[in-house]
Design a protein around this motif. Sequence first.
Motif, PDB file in Angstrom:
ATOM      1  N   LEU A   1       0.825  -1.204   0.000  1.00 55.87           N
ATOM      2  CA  LEU A   1       0.000   0.000   0.000  1.00 55.87           C
ATOM      3  C   LEU A   1       0.862   1.258   0.000  1.00 55.87           C
ATOM      4  CD1 LEU A   1      -3.034   0.073   0.026  1.00 55.87           C
ATOM      5  CD2 LEU A   1      -2.938   0.592   2.471  1.00 55.87           C
ATOM      6  N   GLU A   2       1.936   1.221   0.772  1.00 51.79           N
ATOM      7  CA  GLU A   2       2.835   2.375   0.861  1.00 51.79           C
ATOM      8  C   GLU A   2       3.421   2.696  -0.520  1.00 51.79           C
ATOM      9  OE1 GLU A   2       4.661   5.481   1.441  1.00 51.79           O
ATOM     10  OE2 GLU A   2       3.324   4.676   3.007  1.00 51.79           O
ATOM     11  N   ARG A   3       3.772   1.610  -1.252  1.00 53.44           N
ATOM     12  CA  ARG A   3       4.366   1.801  -2.585  1.00 53.44           C
ATOM     13  C   ARG A   3       3.335   2.387  -3.547  1.00 53.44           C
ATOM     14  NH1 ARG A   3       6.409   3.166  -6.021  1.00 53.44           N
ATOM     15  NH2 ARG A   3       8.041   2.419  -7.418  1.00 53.44           N
ATOM     16  N   ILE A   4       2.068   1.921  -3.421  1.00 56.32           N
ATOM     17  CA  ILE A   4       1.001   2.466  -4.279  1.00 56.32           C
ATOM     18  C   ILE A   4       0.780   3.945  -3.963  1.00 56.32           C
ATOM     19  CG2 ILE A   4      -1.473   2.357  -4.792  1.00 56.32           C
ATOM     20  CD1 ILE A   4      -1.315  -0.684  -4.458  1.00 56.32           C
ATOM     21  N   ALA A   5       0.749   4.252  -2.652  1.00 51.86           N
ATOM     22  CA  ALA A   5       0.529   5.639  -2.231  1.00 51.86           C
ATOM     23  C   ALA A   5       1.648   6.533  -2.751  1.00 51.86           C
ATOM     24  CB  ALA A   5       0.448   5.696  -0.702  1.00 51.86           C
ATOM     25  N   GLU A   6       2.866   5.988  -2.762  1.00 60.48           N
ATOM     26  CA  GLU A   6       4.007   6.756  -3.245  1.00 60.48           C
ATOM     27  C   GLU A   6       3.818   7.126  -4.714  1.00 60.48           C
ATOM     28  OE1 GLU A   6       7.685   4.683  -2.510  1.00 60.48           O
ATOM     29  OE2 GLU A   6       8.714   5.885  -4.035  1.00 60.48           O
ATOM     30  N   GLU A   7       3.357   6.146  -5.528  1.00 63.73           N
ATOM     31  CA  GLU A   7       3.105   6.430  -6.943  1.00 63.73           C
ATOM     32  C   GLU A   7       2.012   7.479  -7.087  1.00 63.73           C
ATOM     33  OE1 GLU A   7       4.642   5.657  -9.691  1.00 63.73           O
ATOM     34  OE2 GLU A   7       6.133   4.443  -8.627  1.00 63.73           O
ATOM     35  N   SER A   8       0.998   7.382  -6.213  1.00 61.81           N
ATOM     36  CA  SER A   8      -0.088   8.357  -6.264  1.00 61.81           C
ATOM     37  C   SER A   8       0.446   9.761  -5.984  1.00 61.81           C
ATOM     38  CB  SER A   8      -1.175   7.970  -5.253  1.00 61.81           C
ATOM     39  OG  SER A   8      -2.088   9.036  -5.090  1.00 61.81           O
ATOM     40  N   ARG A   9       1.318   9.846  -4.993  1.00 60.67           N
ATOM     41  CA  ARG A   9       1.890  11.157  -4.661  1.00 60.67           C
ATOM     42  C   ARG A   9       2.683  11.707  -5.833  1.00 60.67           C
ATOM     43  NH1 ARG A   9       2.595   8.690   0.311  1.00 60.67           N
ATOM     44  NH2 ARG A   9       4.773   8.133  -0.069  1.00 60.67           N
ATOM     45  N   ARG A  10       3.291  10.825  -6.619  1.00 59.75           N
ATOM     46  CA  ARG A  10       4.080  11.292  -7.767  1.00 59.75           C
ATOM     47  C   ARG A  10       3.202  11.593  -8.971  1.00 59.75           C
ATOM     48  NH1 ARG A  10       8.797   6.944  -8.152  1.00 59.75           N
ATOM     49  NH2 ARG A  10       9.712   7.159  -6.099  1.00 59.75           N
ATOM     50  N   GLY A  11       1.866  11.402  -8.825  1.00 58.96           N
ATOM     51  CA  GLY A  11       0.974  11.842  -9.892  1.00 58.96           C
ATOM     52  C   GLY A  11       0.256  10.731 -10.627  1.00 58.96           C
ATOM     53  N   MET A  12       0.493   9.461 -10.266  1.00 67.70           N
ATOM     54  CA  MET A  12      -0.209   8.380 -10.953  1.00 67.70           C
ATOM     55  C   MET A  12      -1.659   8.324 -10.485  1.00 67.70           C
ATOM     56  SD  MET A  12       0.857   4.372 -11.218  1.00 67.70           S
ATOM     57  CE  MET A  12       2.424   4.700 -12.006  1.00 67.70           C
ATOM     58  N   THR A  13      -2.574   8.030 -11.404  1.00 67.45           N
ATOM     59  CA  THR A  13      -3.979   7.884 -11.050  1.00 67.45           C
ATOM     60  C   THR A  13      -4.198   6.463 -10.538  1.00 67.45           C
ATOM     61  OG1 THR A  13      -4.414   9.341 -12.909  1.00 67.45           O
ATOM     62  CG2 THR A  13      -6.312   8.237 -11.911  1.00 67.45           C
ATOM     63  N   VAL A  14      -4.815   6.329  -9.370  1.00 66.68           N
ATOM     64  CA  VAL A  14      -4.964   5.009  -8.756  1.00 66.68           C
ATOM     65  C   VAL A  14      -6.422   4.767  -8.398  1.00 66.68           C
ATOM     66  CG1 VAL A  14      -4.295   3.514  -6.847  1.00 66.68           C
ATOM     67  CG2 VAL A  14      -2.644   5.153  -7.771  1.00 66.68           C
ATOM     68  N   ILE A  15      -6.945   3.607  -8.750  1.00 66.82           N
ATOM     69  CA  ILE A  15      -8.260   3.192  -8.267  1.00 66.82           C
ATOM     70  C   ILE A  15      -8.069   1.844  -7.588  1.00 66.82           C
ATOM     71  CG2 ILE A  15     -10.632   2.621  -8.887  1.00 66.82           C
ATOM     72  CD1 ILE A  15     -10.342   4.477 -11.273  1.00 66.82           C
ATOM     73  N   LEU A  16      -8.502   1.754  -6.349  1.00 67.39           N
ATOM     74  CA  LEU A  16      -8.173   0.597  -5.534  1.00 67.39           C
ATOM     75  C   LEU A  16      -9.441   0.063  -4.888  1.00 67.39           C
ATOM     76  CD1 LEU A  16      -5.205   0.472  -3.087  1.00 67.39           C
ATOM     77  CD2 LEU A  16      -7.493   0.146  -2.163  1.00 67.39           C
ATOM     78  N   ILE A  17      -9.660  -1.236  -5.016  1.00 68.34           N
ATOM     79  CA  ILE A  17     -10.817  -1.869  -4.377  1.00 68.34           C
ATOM     80  C   ILE A  17     -10.340  -2.493  -3.081  1.00 68.34           C
ATOM     81  CG2 ILE A  17     -12.422  -3.805  -4.538  1.00 68.34           C
ATOM     82  CD1 ILE A  17     -12.482  -3.343  -7.559  1.00 68.34           C
ATOM     83  N   THR A  18     -11.119  -2.309  -2.019  1.00 67.51           N
ATOM     84  CA  THR A  18     -10.723  -2.916  -0.749  1.00 67.51           C
ATOM     85  C   THR A  18     -11.937  -3.146   0.141  1.00 67.51           C
ATOM     86  OG1 THR A  18      -9.269  -2.705   1.170  1.00 67.51           O
ATOM     87  CG2 THR A  18     -10.279  -0.691   0.344  1.00 67.51           C
ATOM     88  N   HIS A  19     -11.797  -4.090   1.039  1.00 67.04           N
ATOM     89  CA  HIS A  19     -12.804  -4.306   2.083  1.00 67.04           C
ATOM     90  C   HIS A  19     -12.398  -3.617   3.376  1.00 67.04           C
ATOM     91  CE1 HIS A  19     -15.488  -7.036   0.118  1.00 67.04           C
ATOM     92  NE2 HIS A  19     -14.501  -7.840  -0.238  1.00 67.04           N
ATOM     93  N   ASP A  20     -11.143  -3.176   3.410  1.00 67.43           N
ATOM     94  CA  ASP A  20     -10.539  -2.723   4.657  1.00 67.43           C
ATOM     95  C   ASP A  20     -10.611  -1.195   4.771  1.00 67.43           C
ATOM     96  OD1 ASP A  20      -8.932  -2.073   6.757  1.00 67.43           O
ATOM     97  OD2 ASP A  20      -7.337  -3.506   6.241  1.00 67.43           O
ATOM     98  N   PRO A  21     -11.361  -0.662   5.746  1.00 70.07           N
ATOM     99  CA  PRO A  21     -11.512   0.799   5.887  1.00 70.07           C
ATOM    100  C   PRO A  21     -10.164   1.486   6.100  1.00 70.07           C
ATOM    101  CG  PRO A  21     -13.053  -0.357   7.314  1.00 70.07           C
ATOM    102  CD  PRO A  21     -12.143  -1.387   6.766  1.00 70.07           C
ATOM    103  N   GLU A  22      -9.239   0.797   6.777  1.00 70.96           N
ATOM    104  CA  GLU A  22      -7.926   1.417   7.002  1.00 70.96           C
ATOM    105  C   GLU A  22      -7.173   1.595   5.696  1.00 70.96           C
ATOM    106  OE1 GLU A  22      -5.335  -0.166  10.075  1.00 70.96           O
ATOM    107  OE2 GLU A  22      -7.125  -0.631  11.267  1.00 70.96           O
ATOM    108  N   VAL A  23      -7.325   0.602   4.794  1.00 71.45           N
ATOM    109  CA  VAL A  23      -6.703   0.724   3.474  1.00 71.45           C
ATOM    110  C   VAL A  23      -7.361   1.860   2.713  1.00 71.45           C
ATOM    111  CG1 VAL A  23      -6.385  -0.426   1.250  1.00 71.45           C
ATOM    112  CG2 VAL A  23      -6.047  -1.704   3.381  1.00 71.45           C
ATOM    113  N   ALA A  24      -8.699   1.901   2.766  1.00 70.95           N
ATOM    114  CA  ALA A  24      -9.439   2.934   2.046  1.00 70.95           C
ATOM    115  C   ALA A  24      -9.042   4.321   2.535  1.00 70.95           C
ATOM    116  CB  ALA A  24     -10.940   2.718   2.212  1.00 70.95           C
ATOM    117  N   ALA A  25      -8.670   4.394   3.805  1.00 72.92           N
ATOM    118  CA  ALA A  25      -8.326   5.687   4.387  1.00 72.92           C
ATOM    119  C   ALA A  25      -7.087   6.297   3.732  1.00 72.92           C
ATOM    120  CB  ALA A  25      -8.099   5.525   5.898  1.00 72.92           C
ATOM    121  N   ARG A  26      -6.242   5.452   3.104  1.00 69.63           N
ATOM    122  CA  ARG A  26      -5.049   5.991   2.448  1.00 69.63           C
ATOM    123  C   ARG A  26      -5.404   6.737   1.171  1.00 69.63           C
ATOM    124  NH1 ARG A  26      -0.323   3.353   4.407  1.00 69.63           N
ATOM    125  NH2 ARG A  26       0.737   4.873   3.110  1.00 69.63           N
TER     126      ARG A  26
END
Lengths: 237, 432
Positions: free
Chosen positions: A197-222
């Motif tokens: 998740l941290e690596r995905i968030a890092e890409e998002s911060r660098r400008g990549m568009t991310v759509i992520l499916i999750t059951h976990d509210p903590e994951v969704a919170a990122r």
Amino acid sequence: MHDPFDITDCAAGAEALAVLEGVGRSYRSGAVAVDALKPLDLCVHRGDFLAVMGPSGSGKSTLLHVLGCLDRPTAGRYLLNGHDVSRMPDRELAEVRNATIGFVFQRFHLLADESALRNVELPLLYGGVPRAERRVRASEALASVGLEDRVAHRPGELSGGEQQRVALARALVKRPRLLLADEPTGNLDTAAGGRVLERIAEESRRGMTVILITHDPEVAARAGRTLMMRDGTLGHP
Amino acid sequence: MNRRLLSVVGEGLLHVVRHPLRSLLTAFTSAIAIAVTVNVISLAFGMQEDIAGDVDRFGRNTVDVGLPPALAPGMPRPPLGAAQAARAAAILDGLDPLIVPRRQRASPVRGEGQTESERLQLVAAPPTYLRTLNIPVAHGRWLRSDDPVGAPGTETDAVGACVLDGAAAERIFPQVAPAAVVGRVVALRVEGAPRRMRVVGILSDPLRYRELFETFDEGKGARTLTSSLLSFRNVYLPEATFGDGPYTGISIVLADGGAVVEAQERLIGVWADARDLASLSSGRLVVFARGQWMDALGASTMQGSMIGNLVWMLIVLVAAIMISTLHLITVRERYDEVALRRCEGARRSDIALQITVEGVTTALLGGLAGLPLGYVGAALLREIVQFPFRFEFRYALVATGVAVFLGLVSSVLPARHAARLQPAQVLSRRLT
Ligand SMILES: Nc1ncnc2c1ncn2[C@@H]1O[C@H](COP(=O)(O)OP(=O)(O)O)[C@@H](O)[C@H]1O
Ligand SMILES: [Mg+2]
């Protein structure tokens, strides 16, 4: 932040990456038609980080497959990067997927008989990238997920977390505009899931568009915004 | 070919290497099919070509005029002598014919020092007789016009000359090498009286497939005088051996093969006593071109090789079905892999190409392994059943082509199936 369900200015705006206009997907099983995805408007801007939550069977994966050009909508129009992909021929869709979209799946979907490096090379191979360049870029992508010393390992020799990082490296190696992740942490423990998740968030911060499916509210919170899928309808949580 | 397609081909090749057991199974099926193919082709083509070679030794340029073999009692016997030979020469004026008369009798023949005698055809003819055939003298020499005919009686020193067919020599002197038969003496009967003849030469035996020829001949019921001649179990004697009675037949050699049909038609059309093969029991002279007889033979062996070809085609078909099924099952196990490749940018055609490369590679590898297998099998069969196998490099090429074809054909369904997979369906079945 913009309203993702308002597409009135979306198509015209340069910041829009993916626009769904009344897009729906129904399956016909026998005489019964199942609306896996009810017609919906959605505007995804470049750099957006969206989380999609919702009960099992609500249509999340269906949405992701349509967004990823793996599935065609049965209704509406889908503009990706300014092009109407809902009417594109198959071979062009393959090129769009190859050049524009990165996928991460819950079950990794790695080629079991191939090394981590060869797994990561795969999208470049279909992109016609020369072998030497493939090697270099795949090694870099593996290093960027912290697996520089697992290059020659096969999936069976890696932990679940490592496998998912190989899958993530495979998604990132082509530098996609849109990263689609279907429950990427669903099969991982918290620590391993956190690294992915941290690596995905890092890409998002660098400008990549991310759509992520999750059951976990903590994951969704990122994510920058969480959307809720219920019975084929996407809404605010 | 562009780089992406080359890479896809590489993926197919890699898959073959990465799954040795699966590839071996497929290759094994292909190997058996190709081994059988090589075997049958060696048999069918080999026999066909050998027989074609045999048949050409019968003298394609020769037309025969002879008495019908099955004269019914009371049926008039058409005259055949020097006058008729001259008539034939006149009718064929301009075609440059060589007229070779012969007198032919059956007689028991025994080699001196041997206990058994064999009933053989004695053929008394001028030295030009050898030109009605296309076979060489294997040992010694052919008859000359000054060869002696010998004198009647068993105790006389006046021994005549004769030449034996290879098969005749083998029958009369079963324990003697053909070359050593030259110089030996045979005892036979000429017009009821015993006569001794010294062997001056042996003809080479053109009939490797004698049994086959004879079966064919019986089957057709066409035991013509010429076909008894062409069984090549004859004793050739100087022309004067039987005196100057009527001829048994006249062989006409034409310098130009293209003139054979015309010669036959002229003889039948002009000569009231002459008829073609269709009227064997008409009481007239029979005229026929040896080419016709040979072509009939060729057609019947062609039938044999067609049956052979049908056999290997059937086996290749069965192999194709088996390999196809194996591939289909394999593809079913690879739905995830196919879906993933599609996600990462593989086109349907890339998937189809990869599966086809896998199929063709395994079939080809198996086929290459099957080549020596088929060759060894053919060699073994040749030892055991003495069948006429013949192996040539181009049969291997044909079989290799068959292996590639087998790979292609058996890949059609699996490739189509894999290419038609909907990646979203595969993924959602797992991910719901
Ligand atoms: N290939 C298909 N054929 C028929 N129905 C399908 C197919 N794929 C998905 N569905 C149905 O569509 C609905 C949504 O599925 P999905 O998008 O996978 O849900 P989620 O990912 O939210 O669990 C479900 O009812 C599912 O049964
Ligand atoms: Mg799902």
